[in-house]
Design a protein around this motif. Structure first.
Motif, PDB file in Angstrom:
ATOM      1  N   VAL A  77      25.493  51.794  54.954  1.00 25.22           N
ATOM      2  CA  VAL A  77      26.766  51.123  54.662  1.00 25.22           C
ATOM      3  C   VAL A  77      27.011  51.079  53.158  1.00 25.22           C
ATOM      4  N   ARG A  78      25.992  50.752  52.396  1.00 23.96           N
ATOM      5  CA  ARG A  78      26.160  50.671  50.944  1.00 23.96           C
ATOM      6  C   ARG A  78      26.471  52.041  50.352  1.00 23.96           C
ATOM      7  N   ARG A  79      25.832  53.074  50.869  1.00 22.02           N
ATOM      8  CA  ARG A  79      26.095  54.424  50.358  1.00 22.02           C
ATOM      9  C   ARG A  79      27.517  54.870  50.672  1.00 22.02           C
ATOM     10  N   GLN A  80      27.978  54.616  51.903  1.00 20.11           N
ATOM     11  CA  GLN A  80      29.336  54.989  52.276  1.00 20.11           C
ATOM     12  C   GLN A  80      30.369  54.170  51.509  1.00 20.11           C
ATOM     13  N   ALA A  81      30.102  52.881  51.328  1.00 21.56           N
ATOM     14  CA  ALA A  81      31.048  52.035  50.589  1.00 21.56           C
ATOM     15  C   ALA A  81      31.157  52.483  49.141  1.00 21.56           C
ATOM     16  N   ARG A  82      30.032  52.854  48.553  1.00 23.71           N
ATOM     17  CA  ARG A  82      30.049  53.306  47.162  1.00 23.71           C
ATOM     18  C   ARG A  82      30.834  54.605  47.023  1.00 23.71           C
ATOM     19  N   ALA A  83      30.632  55.521  47.970  1.00 21.04           N
ATOM     20  CA  ALA A  83      31.337  56.801  47.909  1.00 21.04           C
ATOM     21  C   ALA A  83      32.842  56.622  48.114  1.00 21.04           C
ATOM     22  N   LEU A  84      33.235  55.744  49.040  1.00 22.18           N
ATOM     23  CA  LEU A  84      34.660  55.515  49.271  1.00 22.18           C
ATOM     24  C   LEU A  84      35.320  54.806  48.091  1.00 22.18           C
ATOM     25  N   THR A  85      34.603  53.893  47.474  1.00 21.13           N
ATOM     26  CA  THR A  85      35.155  53.180  46.321  1.00 21.13           C
ATOM     27  C   THR A  85      35.476  54.141  45.183  1.00 21.13           C
ATOM     28  N   GLU A  86      34.663  55.166  45.030  1.00 24.29           N
ATOM     29  CA  GLU A  86      34.870  56.124  43.943  1.00 24.29           C
ATOM     30  C   GLU A  86      36.113  56.982  44.151  1.00 24.29           C
ATOM     31  N   VAL A  87      36.493  57.268  45.403  1.00 26.56           N
ATOM     32  CA  VAL A  87      37.615  58.184  45.649  1.00 26.56           C
ATOM     33  C   VAL A  87      38.917  57.456  45.944  1.00 26.56           C
ATOM     34  N   LEU A  88      38.851  56.168  46.299  1.00 30.49           N
ATOM     35  CA  LEU A  88      40.071  55.441  46.622  1.00 30.49           C
ATOM     36  C   LEU A  88      40.857  55.109  45.361  1.00 30.49           C
ATOM     37  N   GLY A  89      42.171  55.066  45.518  1.00 34.10           N
ATOM     38  CA  GLY A  89      43.033  54.754  44.393  1.00 34.10           C
ATOM     39  C   GLY A  89      44.487  54.763  44.830  1.00 34.10           C
ATOM     40  N   ALA A  90      45.383  54.739  43.866  1.00 34.85           N
ATOM     41  CA  ALA A  90      46.812  54.680  44.170  1.00 34.85           C
ATOM     42  C   ALA A  90      47.308  55.939  44.874  1.00 34.85           C
ATOM     43  N   SER A  91      46.626  57.069  44.706  1.00 38.58           N
ATOM     44  CA  SER A  91      47.085  58.321  45.305  1.00 38.58           C
ATOM     45  C   SER A  91      46.628  58.502  46.747  1.00 38.58           C
ATOM     46  N   VAL A  92      45.769  57.630  47.241  1.00 39.29           N
ATOM     47  CA  VAL A  92      45.250  57.746  48.607  1.00 39.29           C
ATOM     48  C   VAL A  92      46.074  56.844  49.517  1.00 39.29           C
ATOM     49  N   HIS A  93      46.778  57.466  50.479  1.00 38.39           N
ATOM     50  CA  HIS A  93      47.642  56.705  51.372  1.00 38.39           C
ATOM     51  C   HIS A  93      47.297  56.899  52.840  1.00 38.39           C
ATOM     52  N   SER A  94      46.388  57.800  53.171  1.00 35.82           N
ATOM     53  CA  SER A  94      46.013  58.014  54.566  1.00 35.82           C
ATOM     54  C   SER A  94      44.636  58.662  54.618  1.00 35.82           C
ATOM     55  N   GLU A  95      44.150  58.834  55.829  1.00 40.16           N
ATOM     56  CA  GLU A  95      42.836  59.447  56.018  1.00 40.16           C
ATOM     57  C   GLU A  95      42.820  60.892  55.523  1.00 40.16           C
ATOM     58  N   ARG A  96      43.966  61.571  55.572  1.00 38.04           N
ATOM     59  CA  ARG A  96      44.033  62.968  55.124  1.00 38.04           C
ATOM     60  C   ARG A  96      43.770  63.104  53.632  1.00 38.04           C
ATOM     61  N   GLY A 121      17.433  47.782  57.798  1.00 38.07           N
ATOM     62  CA  GLY A 121      17.257  48.385  56.484  1.00 38.07           C
ATOM     63  C   GLY A 121      17.969  49.727  56.372  1.00 38.07           C
ATOM     64  N   ILE A 122      17.830  50.562  57.404  1.00 36.85           N
ATOM     65  CA  ILE A 122      18.502  51.865  57.419  1.00 36.85           C
ATOM     66  C   ILE A 122      20.020  51.678  57.479  1.00 36.85           C
ATOM     67  N   TYR A 123      20.480  50.754  58.311  1.00 35.67           N
ATOM     68  CA  TYR A 123      21.925  50.528  58.466  1.00 35.67           C
ATOM     69  C   TYR A 123      22.535  50.000  57.174  1.00 35.67           C
ATOM     70  N   PHE A 124      21.883  49.043  56.536  1.00 35.86           N
ATOM     71  CA  PHE A 124      22.406  48.493  55.285  1.00 35.86           C
ATOM     72  C   PHE A 124      22.476  49.564  54.206  1.00 35.86           C
ATOM     73  N   ALA A 125      21.460  50.409  54.133  1.00 38.18           N
ATOM     74  CA  ALA A 125      21.455  51.470  53.131  1.00 38.18           C
ATOM     75  C   ALA A 125      22.603  52.452  53.376  1.00 38.18           C
ATOM     76  N   ASP A 160      20.082  38.365  51.243  1.00 36.73           N
ATOM     77  CA  ASP A 160      20.511  38.778  49.902  1.00 36.73           C
ATOM     78  C   ASP A 160      21.295  40.085  49.960  1.00 36.73           C
ATOM     79  N   SER A 161      20.836  41.023  50.796  1.00 32.98           N
ATOM     80  CA  SER A 161      21.551  42.297  50.948  1.00 32.98           C
ATOM     81  C   SER A 161      22.933  42.078  51.542  1.00 32.98           C
ATOM     82  N   LEU A 162      23.063  41.119  52.462  1.00 38.63           N
ATOM     83  CA  LEU A 162      24.368  40.823  53.052  1.00 38.63           C
ATOM     84  C   LEU A 162      25.365  40.370  51.998  1.00 38.63           C
ATOM     85  N   GLU A 163      24.933  39.519  51.091  1.00 41.60           N
ATOM     86  CA  GLU A 163      25.831  39.043  50.038  1.00 41.60           C
ATOM     87  C   GLU A 163      26.288  40.194  49.146  1.00 41.60           C
ATOM     88  N   ARG A 164      25.352  41.063  48.803  1.00 42.43           N
ATOM     89  CA  ARG A 164      25.705  42.204  47.948  1.00 42.43           C
ATOM     90  C   ARG A 164      26.658  43.164  48.666  1.00 42.43           C
TER      91      ARG A 164
END
Length: 215
Positions: free
Chosen positions: A35-54, A29-33, A176-180
């Motif tokens: 992962v979902r929080r990190q994925a949501r945060a990364l999705t918001e900042v990723l885009g065409a201008s992001v080309h590396s970890e920097r 439960g802690i791990y899934f929460a 169900d959480s895995l599918e989401r």
């Protein structure tokens, strides 16, 4: 063979299985929460201008996470300007790699779900056998003692069913959480590949208006 000892061992095994199921449920439960929080945060900042970890915010790269480990190879492939097939293969590879860490230990909960009722039934049978052996050696002198022994034996079945019900609820919840999470990570990978310049792709040129060329 001491049936009473085997009966007690069955109870200890079921209590241990219950403790393991609770621990795994809390850990997943802690791990899934996370992962979902990190994925949501990364999705918001990723885009065409992001080309590396920097190009990512420091707060998202400071701690290791599954979404970050998926995104970095995509960004590296994106920066290399390889072919579209190479980029698509990298996306598919990273997506398949998520199955093992996400589904880790869930097979234990599924196993406990199946085994707990059987262990409970085994404990009941051993308890009843032990009760009948006591009756055969001492006779029916106290009916209350007999009913108490059978009640203790039946408690094993009830405990096994209760453990199975607990595991079924959490196993279905995690499935169900895995599918989401899988859907969320797929979107994340697509976002990471946004704006990639690949080999053989003709840049899109905006046509100049006719009146601008004749002016």
């Amino acid at each position: 063979m001491d049936m009473n000892l085997l009966h007690d061992i069955t109870f200890y095994v079921m209590y241990a299985a219950m403790a393991i199921a609770i621990f795994i449920s809390i850990e997943r439960g802690i791990y899934f929460a996370y992962v979902r929080r990190q994925a949501r945060a990364l999705t918001e900042v990723l885009g065409a201008s992001v080309h590396s970890e920097r190009d990512l915010p420091e707060g998202l790269t400071r701690r290791d996470s599954l979404p970050l480990n998926m995104v970095l190879p995509i960004l590296a492939q994106k920066a290399s300007h390889g072919s579209r097939k190479d980029l698509d293969d990298e996306i598919e590879t990273q997506y398949l790699k998520t199955r093992a860490p996400l589904s880790r230990s869930l097979w234990i909960i599924e196993t406990i779900t199946t085994a707990a009722p059987l262990l409970g039934l085994l404990g009941t049978i051993l308890g009843i056998i032990d009760t009948f052996k006591a009756l055969a050696s001492a006779g029916v002198s106290d009916p209350g003692q007999i009913s108490g022994g059978i009640g203790t034996a039946l408690f094993a079945t009830g405990l096994g069913i209760a453990i199975a019900l607990f595991c079924v609820v959490f196993h279905n919840f995690f499935q169900d959480s895995l599918e989401r999470i899988n859907d969320q990570l797929k979107i994340l990978l697509i976002r990471a590949a946004t704006g990639a310049r690949v080999q053989g792709e003709v840049p899109h040129l905006v046509p100049t208006p006719l009146h601008s060329r004749t002016a």
